[in-house]
Design a protein around this motif. Sequence first.
Motif, PDB file in Angstrom:
ATOM      1  N   MET A   1      45.304  57.169  29.716  1.00 37.18           N
ATOM      2  CA  MET A   1      46.014  56.089  29.048  1.00 37.18           C
ATOM      3  C   MET A   1      45.898  54.822  29.880  1.00 37.18           C
ATOM      4  O   MET A   1      46.221  54.810  31.064  1.00 37.18           O
ATOM      5  CB  MET A   1      47.471  56.478  28.879  1.00 37.18           C
ATOM      6  N   THR A   2      45.442  53.769  29.284  1.00 36.93           N
ATOM      7  CA  THR A   2      45.276  52.509  29.991  1.00 36.93           C
ATOM      8  C   THR A   2      46.498  51.624  29.752  1.00 36.93           C
ATOM      9  O   THR A   2      46.991  51.527  28.635  1.00 36.93           O
ATOM     10  CB  THR A   2      44.015  51.779  29.507  1.00 36.93           C
ATOM     11  N   ASP A   3      46.980  51.001  30.795  1.00 36.61           N
ATOM     12  CA  ASP A   3      48.072  50.040  30.666  1.00 36.61           C
ATOM     13  C   ASP A   3      47.542  48.652  30.999  1.00 36.61           C
ATOM     14  O   ASP A   3      46.360  48.493  31.245  1.00 36.61           O
ATOM     15  CB  ASP A   3      49.251  50.423  31.553  1.00 36.61           C
ATOM     16  N   ASN A   4      48.393  47.673  31.002  1.00 37.57           N
ATOM     17  CA  ASN A   4      47.934  46.332  31.337  1.00 37.57           C
ATOM     18  C   ASN A   4      48.460  45.880  32.698  1.00 37.57           C
ATOM     19  O   ASN A   4      48.648  44.700  32.931  1.00 37.57           O
ATOM     20  CB  ASN A   4      48.289  45.341  30.223  1.00 37.57           C
ATOM     21  N   ALA A   5      48.676  46.818  33.606  1.00 41.23           N
ATOM     22  CA  ALA A   5      49.204  46.506  34.930  1.00 41.23           C
ATOM     23  C   ALA A   5      48.309  45.529  35.687  1.00 41.23           C
ATOM     24  O   ALA A   5      48.801  44.595  36.331  1.00 41.23           O
ATOM     25  CB  ALA A   5      49.395  47.787  35.738  1.00 41.23           C
ATOM     26  N   VAL A   6      47.012  45.704  35.625  1.00 38.31           N
ATOM     27  CA  VAL A   6      46.093  44.810  36.336  1.00 38.31           C
ATOM     28  C   VAL A   6      46.203  43.391  35.769  1.00 38.31           C
ATOM     29  O   VAL A   6      46.254  42.416  36.519  1.00 38.31           O
ATOM     30  CB  VAL A   6      44.642  45.330  36.270  1.00 38.31           C
ATOM     31  N   SER A   7      46.298  43.276  34.459  1.00 40.82           N
ATOM     32  CA  SER A   7      46.442  41.959  33.829  1.00 40.82           C
ATOM     33  C   SER A   7      47.749  41.292  34.233  1.00 40.82           C
ATOM     34  O   SER A   7      47.784  40.088  34.494  1.00 40.82           O
ATOM     35  CB  SER A   7      46.395  42.082  32.302  1.00 40.82           C
ATOM     36  N   ILE A   8      48.824  42.070  34.286  1.00 45.25           N
ATOM     37  CA  ILE A   8      50.127  41.538  34.703  1.00 45.25           C
ATOM     38  C   ILE A   8      50.026  40.958  36.107  1.00 45.25           C
ATOM     39  O   ILE A   8      50.496  39.854  36.378  1.00 45.25           O
ATOM     40  CB  ILE A   8      51.205  42.639  34.648  1.00 45.25           C
ATOM     41  N   LEU A   9      49.401  41.699  37.014  1.00 49.05           N
ATOM     42  CA  LEU A   9      49.297  41.255  38.402  1.00 49.05           C
ATOM     43  C   LEU A   9      48.321  40.090  38.558  1.00 49.05           C
ATOM     44  O   LEU A   9      48.581  39.146  39.301  1.00 49.05           O
ATOM     45  CB  LEU A   9      48.903  42.425  39.296  1.00 49.05           C
ATOM     46  N   ASN A  10      47.201  40.129  37.856  1.00 54.81           N
ATOM     47  CA  ASN A  10      46.234  39.030  37.949  1.00 54.81           C
ATOM     48  C   ASN A  10      46.798  37.731  37.384  1.00 54.81           C
ATOM     49  O   ASN A  10      46.364  36.650  37.774  1.00 54.81           O
ATOM     50  CB  ASN A  10      44.919  39.402  37.266  1.00 54.81           C
ATOM     51  N   ALA A  11      47.787  37.835  36.493  1.00 54.71           N
ATOM     52  CA  ALA A  11      48.413  36.638  35.936  1.00 54.71           C
ATOM     53  C   ALA A  11      49.179  35.842  36.997  1.00 54.71           C
ATOM     54  O   ALA A  11      49.474  34.660  36.794  1.00 54.71           O
ATOM     55  CB  ALA A  11      49.342  37.021  34.789  1.00 54.71           C
ATOM     56  N   LEU A  12      49.473  36.459  38.143  1.00 54.28           N
ATOM     57  CA  LEU A  12      50.121  35.729  39.243  1.00 54.28           C
ATOM     58  C   LEU A  12      49.231  34.601  39.761  1.00 54.28           C
ATOM     59  O   LEU A  12      49.712  33.616  40.298  1.00 54.28           O
ATOM     60  CB  LEU A  12      50.453  36.666  40.410  1.00 54.28           C
ATOM     61  N   GLY A  13      47.912  34.794  39.632  1.00 55.02           N
ATOM     62  CA  GLY A  13      46.982  33.748  40.026  1.00 55.02           C
ATOM     63  C   GLY A  13      46.653  33.668  41.509  1.00 55.02           C
ATOM     64  O   GLY A  13      46.190  32.648  41.976  1.00 55.02           O
ATOM     65  N   HIS A  14      46.895  34.711  42.254  1.00 58.17           N
ATOM     66  CA  HIS A  14      46.623  34.716  43.698  1.00 58.17           C
ATOM     67  C   HIS A  14      45.679  35.850  44.033  1.00 58.17           C
ATOM     68  O   HIS A  14      46.107  36.957  44.352  1.00 58.17           O
ATOM     69  CB  HIS A  14      47.918  34.860  44.496  1.00 58.17           C
ATOM     70  N   GLY A  15      44.399  35.589  43.950  1.00 61.03           N
ATOM     71  CA  GLY A  15      43.424  36.629  44.245  1.00 61.03           C
ATOM     72  C   GLY A  15      43.256  37.576  43.078  1.00 61.03           C
ATOM     73  O   GLY A  15      43.842  37.398  42.014  1.00 61.03           O
ATOM     74  N   THR A  16      42.452  38.582  43.277  1.00 58.74           N
ATOM     75  CA  THR A  16      42.158  39.537  42.218  1.00 58.74           C
ATOM     76  C   THR A  16      42.680  40.918  42.585  1.00 58.74           C
ATOM     77  O   THR A  16      42.442  41.414  43.677  1.00 58.74           O
ATOM     78  CB  THR A  16      40.632  39.619  41.994  1.00 58.74           C
ATOM     79  N   TRP A  17      43.395  41.511  41.653  1.00 56.22           N
ATOM     80  CA  TRP A  17      43.866  42.881  41.803  1.00 56.22           C
ATOM     81  C   TRP A  17      42.783  43.813  41.288  1.00 56.22           C
ATOM     82  O   TRP A  17      42.204  43.570  40.243  1.00 56.22           O
ATOM     83  CB  TRP A  17      45.158  43.078  41.017  1.00 56.22           C
ATOM     84  N   THR A  18      42.512  44.866  42.034  1.00 53.24           N
ATOM     85  CA  THR A  18      41.487  45.821  41.630  1.00 53.24           C
ATOM     86  C   THR A  18      42.045  47.236  41.677  1.00 53.24           C
ATOM     87  O   THR A  18      42.934  47.552  42.475  1.00 53.24           O
ATOM     88  CB  THR A  18      40.247  45.738  42.540  1.00 53.24           C
ATOM     89  N   GLU A  19      41.496  48.091  40.818  1.00 48.75           N
ATOM     90  CA  GLU A  19      41.891  49.492  40.759  1.00 48.75           C
ATOM     91  C   GLU A  19      40.978  50.326  41.647  1.00 48.75           C
ATOM     92  O   GLU A  19      39.773  50.088  41.697  1.00 48.75           O
ATOM     93  CB  GLU A  19      41.750  50.028  39.339  1.00 48.75           C
ATOM     94  N   SER A  20      41.551  51.332  42.289  1.00 45.81           N
ATOM     95  CA  SER A  20      40.724  52.272  43.044  1.00 45.81           C
ATOM     96  C   SER A  20      39.933  53.148  42.078  1.00 45.81           C
ATOM     97  O   SER A  20      38.817  53.553  42.371  1.00 45.81           O
ATOM     98  CB  SER A  20      41.587  53.128  43.966  1.00 45.81           C
ATOM     99  N   TYR A  21      40.514  53.436  40.933  1.00 44.67           N
ATOM    100  CA  TYR A  21      39.863  54.117  39.807  1.00 44.67           C
ATOM    101  C   TYR A  21      40.736  53.821  38.589  1.00 44.67           C
ATOM    102  O   TYR A  21      41.893  53.407  38.735  1.00 44.67           O
ATOM    103  CB  TYR A  21      39.705  55.625  40.047  1.00 44.67           C
ATOM    104  N   SER A  22      40.222  54.025  37.413  1.00 50.07           N
ATOM    105  CA  SER A  22      40.958  53.704  36.189  1.00 50.07           C
ATOM    106  C   SER A  22      42.294  54.443  36.140  1.00 50.07           C
ATOM    107  O   SER A  22      42.340  55.669  36.219  1.00 50.07           O
ATOM    108  CB  SER A  22      40.116  54.070  34.971  1.00 50.07           C
ATOM    109  N   GLY A  23      43.369  53.680  36.077  1.00 50.74           N
ATOM    110  CA  GLY A  23      44.701  54.264  36.030  1.00 50.74           C
ATOM    111  C   GLY A  23      45.293  54.602  37.381  1.00 50.74           C
ATOM    112  O   GLY A  23      46.404  55.125  37.455  1.00 50.74           O
TER     113      GLY A  23
END
Length: 80
Positions: A1-23
């Motif tokens: 199940m994919t969530d939008n956690a990465v999008s929520i964090l990237n919306a802060l606008g300070h660098g890029t959030w990355t996943e170690s693996y999907s989910g």
Amino acid sequence: MTDNAVSILNALGHGTWTESYSGGMISNPDPVFGGIVDSAIATAEWFVIFNAPSLKALEGFPTRERAAEAFVIGVRVCDV
């Protein structure tokens, strides 16, 4: 199940959030606005670790998305 956690964090606008693996764990090396969102193996609850030394870790979130939201609130409320 994919969530939008990465999008929520990237919306802060300070660098890029990355996943170690999907989910999985999400991280950002920014020294002030970065940190880690991950889950505990024993409980499967999600937790937040801030890179900013003035912010304390948060734990006990049922989903990765809720933990990401808590990260954003923590950074905004504390105005790091």
